[in-house]
Design a protein around this motif. Structure first.
Motif, PDB file in Angstrom:
ATOM      1  N   LYS A 142      40.071  97.932 153.318  1.00  0.00           N
ATOM      2  CA  LYS A 142      40.918  98.567 152.311  1.00  0.00           C
ATOM      3  C   LYS A 142      40.336  98.429 150.902  1.00  0.00           C
ATOM      4  CE  LYS A 142      44.431  96.120 153.704  1.00  0.00           C
ATOM      5  NZ  LYS A 142      43.911  95.582 154.968  1.00  0.00           N
ATOM      6  N   THR A 143      39.653  97.297 150.679  1.00  0.00           N
ATOM      7  CA  THR A 143      39.196  97.015 149.326  1.00  0.00           C
ATOM      8  C   THR A 143      38.318  98.122 148.763  1.00  0.00           C
ATOM      9  OG1 THR A 143      39.115  94.745 150.109  1.00  0.00           O
ATOM     10  CG2 THR A 143      38.269  95.167 147.900  1.00  0.00           C
ATOM     11  N   ASP A 166      47.794  94.781 145.958  1.00  0.00           N
ATOM     12  CA  ASP A 166      47.241  94.380 147.241  1.00  0.00           C
ATOM     13  C   ASP A 166      48.221  93.479 147.975  1.00  0.00           C
ATOM     14  OD1 ASP A 166      45.514  94.125 149.341  1.00  0.00           O
ATOM     15  OD2 ASP A 166      44.232  92.635 148.377  1.00  0.00           O
ATOM     16  N   GLU A 167      48.213  93.591 149.275  1.00  0.00           N
ATOM     17  CA  GLU A 167      49.010  92.727 150.137  1.00  0.00           C
ATOM     18  C   GLU A 167      50.449  92.700 149.669  1.00  0.00           C
ATOM     19  OE1 GLU A 167      47.384  91.920 152.528  1.00  0.00           O
ATOM     20  OE2 GLU A 167      45.316  91.665 151.932  1.00  0.00           O
ATOM     21  N   GLY A 177      43.687  87.915 153.109  1.00  0.00           N
ATOM     22  CA  GLY A 177      42.608  88.550 152.377  1.00  0.00           C
ATOM     23  C   GLY A 177      41.286  87.834 152.175  1.00  0.00           C
TER      24      GLY A 177
END
Ligand code: ADP
Ligand code: MG
Length: 726
Positions: A317-318, A412-413, A580
């Protein structure tokens, strides 16, 4: 006359004191009471004759109590009654039944429900621990009964009887609920308008609200018992659909409102495409390409993007987020990237520098633990527009960071943030993410939310019903699947030998514990103590370090950096590493007391390995007693590597409330719907809600649409416990 909104205290048989007990259970209005559904039904229309019972079946028997008594065995006291129908006898037993001593009297009629079994010695049929209800004295029957007594009896026998869970430490019994619910239904105001638009009712084939409420509590004699027990009668379907429909209507409306705001229309021309290509360190997967395409197409539109990028741990995803960032930056905007922990923020910062800095992008890290001076300086860079990509924790939300021209927010997350924070983030003032440009132009920045918790579709439709969703359902190439094994900690020596071998081959390992400190009560192995043990006794020759949530941030960062550089070989840790963290050279994940971890958590932990080309191994060590559910969790981990499969099972095992932790996390609470059971109705509800919001047509008028929206608003907070919609 009772209105649905009338307080329950005005229902006959309730009053202010019991109303308070009910309120504690979320039952405040007549409507709430009527949505307190039976958890099962008993067929007392056709109760069974004792002589026709067969061992192994579930049965309802109505019979007269002949005698009762308490006797003691060596192991426990057992309460027994003998019930009869004419000459036929049936024995019932309750283990530890002392509390029942004074409940039964000869001559009483009782309804008994339970599993028929054959006594292992005599072969006689009996029911062990039946559910029961005392229906009254056999002698009571007769012409002298008051109308009320007759009604009472008719609610108990001679029909399909609803069974409710009792509340208030057993004071509000199933019988009690039958009476008050019956009375509430009888006194319900005659006009009960249907809040669901006609066209929707026709599409789904829904019965009217009044009929649904009557039938769900007092089924017709002809109703299928199977449909009743599985909540599939027309009455059930109507109530469930209604609940899901208004939830979806609210979510859909919110999503439309958000998209109706002014957004930024980013340009995606060849120059920007070139810029993206230049930074890519590898060929993106097909899923990554599709994800970026969906994101880019949102970003080009003049409405704010509200998109969820979902993908299992390690799905990459990053880089997709960085690509989106480049689109915004190349258009002259700033990008904020937020992670739930400092470790993650730092890691994103390091990879952003690795990937983006060569291309000349200016990146800063802003976390809560920085020196005040340093923070001030960074904030100035941000406010002046020098910094293009600003990476931080949610401190970014709290510290009143002012942007010169914010175009894209990446979270994120996300599940760690909770839905409330998400809403705050997307609200107009964005609680601290102040943006000078936006204040001038009132254009909303785009928002991309990323989560590594694979979300079953049912939950995605509810929890994230207001977001568009992209899924990365493919892993980058060159990964060897992770092998997962479960072993008892009696074999820990073998496990440590294996770790040693992997380290000797140049790899690194995680060893994870459920707690930081020991605690006499739980007797769990704890990270601190085991660190000492591993470091001094088991791996004295290896580089072992400790990482847990209560360490100073600086120290945590330092440990993480050393591990990333390979200077730490064995990292002893708690679940802080869960989310992550990316160290491709780590190939072993040992989890001690694996039986203590949730399924999602175990899957997240396992996602820390298998990130490189070398074969990785996840070892789930168990110590102590394992519950049946724990057993299923561990089994699922060994069997499957697929996050979506695991998430579905997790949802099934824990129920939607627990899946994301607390209700705080924004999970709507349902009165009658069940996300696992009612998935199809949820899909239908979403479809219908979206269709009516598309506007009036030959089938639906504007006033009808408005009435439905009005109903949704008036019910939203009360019904789903969610924050107000827009
Ligand atoms: P997550 O989705 O869990 O955030 P990451 O973005 O951290 O996953 O990616 C996991 C690892 O896979 C990283 O080391 C990343 O560099 C690598 N990776 C991502 N996409 C690809 C790709 N298309 N080809 C090869 N490696 C990739
Ligand atoms: Mg990630």
């Amino acid at each position: 006359m009772l209105d649905p909104t009338t307080s329950v205290q005005y229902v006959k048989g309730i009053g202010p004191r019991l109303a308070e007990v009910l309120a504690g259970k979320g039952i405040q209005t007549v409507d709430d009471l009527l949505h307190y559904l039976p958890f099962r039904y008993e067929d007392r229309l056709n109760p069974r004759g004792i002589t026709e019972l067969r061992a192994g079946e579930m049965a309802t028997v109505i019979a007269e109590v002949r005698n009762s008594g308490l006797f003691r065995t060596r192991r426990m006291p057992i309460f027994q009654i003998t019930a009869s129908q004419g000459r036929a006898r049936l024995k019932c037993l309750w283990f530890h039944g002392t509390y029942l001593k004074d409940r039964f009297k000869p001559g009483q009629m009782v309804a008994l429900y339970g599993k028929v079994e054959a006594d292992h010695r005599t072969g006689e049929l009996e029911i062990i621990q039946p559910q029961f209800e005392i229906l009254g004295d056999a002698s009571e029957e007769g012409a002298s009964d008051s109308a009320e007594q007759k009604l009472a009896r008719s609610l108990e026998i001679g029909r399909i009887v609803p069974i409710y869970e009792s509340l208030g430490q057993g004071r509000l019994t199933s019988r009690w609920f039958r009476r008050v619910i019956h009375s509430a239904l009888e006194n319900l105001a005659p006009a009960l308008p249907d809040p669901i638009p006609d066209v929707v009712r026709r599409h789904i084939g829904l019965v009217s609200p009044r009929e649904a409420l009557w039938r769900v509590h007092w089924p017709d004699p002809g109703e299928s018992l199977q449909d009743l027990q599985t909540s599939r009668t027309p009455a059930h379907v109507r109530l469930i659909f209604e609940e899901l429909f208004f939830l979806e209507l609210g979510l859909e409306l919110k999503s439309r409102q958000q998209k109706a705001q002014t957004g930024i229309a980013f340009h995606l021309d060849d120059r920007v495409r070139e810029a993206i290509k230049k930074i890519l360190p590898f060929h993106p997967t097909a899923a990554q390409k599709r994800g970026l395409k969906e994101i880019a197409s949102d970003m080009e539109k003049p409405f704010p993007m509200r998109r969820l990028l979902q993908g299992d741990v390690g799905s990459g995803k990053t880089i997709v987020a960085f690509e989106a960032a480049i689109i915004a930056i190349e258009n002259g905007h700033q990008v904020a990237l937020m992670a739930p922990t400092e470790i993650l923020a730092t890691q994103h910062y390091l990879s952003a520098r690795r990937i983006l800095e060569n291309a000349g992008y200016r990146i800063v890290l802003l976390t809560g633990s920085l020196e005040e001076d340093r923070k001030r300086e960074i904030r100035r860079h941000v406010a002046q527009g020098n910094a293009q990509l600003i990476i931080g924790t949610h401190a970014l939300l709290e510290e009143k960071v002012e942007f010169e021209k914010l175009g894209l927010v990446i979270v994120d997350e996300q599940h760690r943030f909770g839905v409330l924070q998400r809403l705050k983030l997307m609200k107009k003032d964005r609680a601290g993410l102040r943006d000078a440009q936006a204040e001038r132009s009132s254009a909303e920045p785009d928002v991309l939310v990323m989560t590594a918790t694979p979300i079953p579709r049912t939950l995605a439709l509810t929890l994230y019903g207001d977001l568009d969703i992209s899924v990365l359902d493919e892993m980058p190439p060159g990964r060897t699947p992770i092998v997962t094994r479960r072993v008892s900690d009696e074999r820990s020596q073998e496990v440590w030998d294996f770790v040693r071998k992997q380290v000797a081959a140049g790899h690194q390992a995680y060893v994870v514990y459920p707690v930081i400190e020991e605690n006499e009560e739980t007797e769990l192995k704890a990270a601190k103590k085991m660190y000492t043990e591993l470091e001094s006794r088991i791996f004295p020759d290896l580089k072992v370090a400790l990482l847990h949530g209560r360490m100073e941030t600086d120290l945590k960062d330092q440990v993480m950096r050393l591990f990333q550089k390979g200077e730490i070989e064995v990292l002893v840790s708690t679940t802080v590493i869960e989310v992550g963290v990316d160290v491709p050279n780590a190939t072993v994940m040992v989890v001690e007391h694996a039986e203590r971890f949730g399924l999602a958590q175990l899957h997240q932990l396992r996602g820390r390995i298998g990130r490189g080309t070398a074969k990785s191994c996840c070892i789930l060590m168990t110590g102590g007693k394992i519950t049946e559910e724990g057993d299923r969790r561990l089994d699922a981990m060994v069997r499957s590597n697929d996050g979506f499969q695991i998430a579905e099972l997790d949802l099934e095992l824990r129920g939607p409330g627990e899946f994301f932790g607390t209700r705080q996390a924004g999970m709507p609470s349902f009165q009658v719907a069940n996300l696992i059971r009612d998935r199809q109705l949820l899909e239908a509800a979403k479809r219908e809600a979206s269709a009516i919001l598309a506007g009036p047509n030959s089938e639906i008028t504007q006033p009808e649409i408005e009435r439905a929206i009005w109903h949704m608003r008036s019910r939203w907070q009360h019904s789903y416990g969610l924050v107000e919609v827009g």
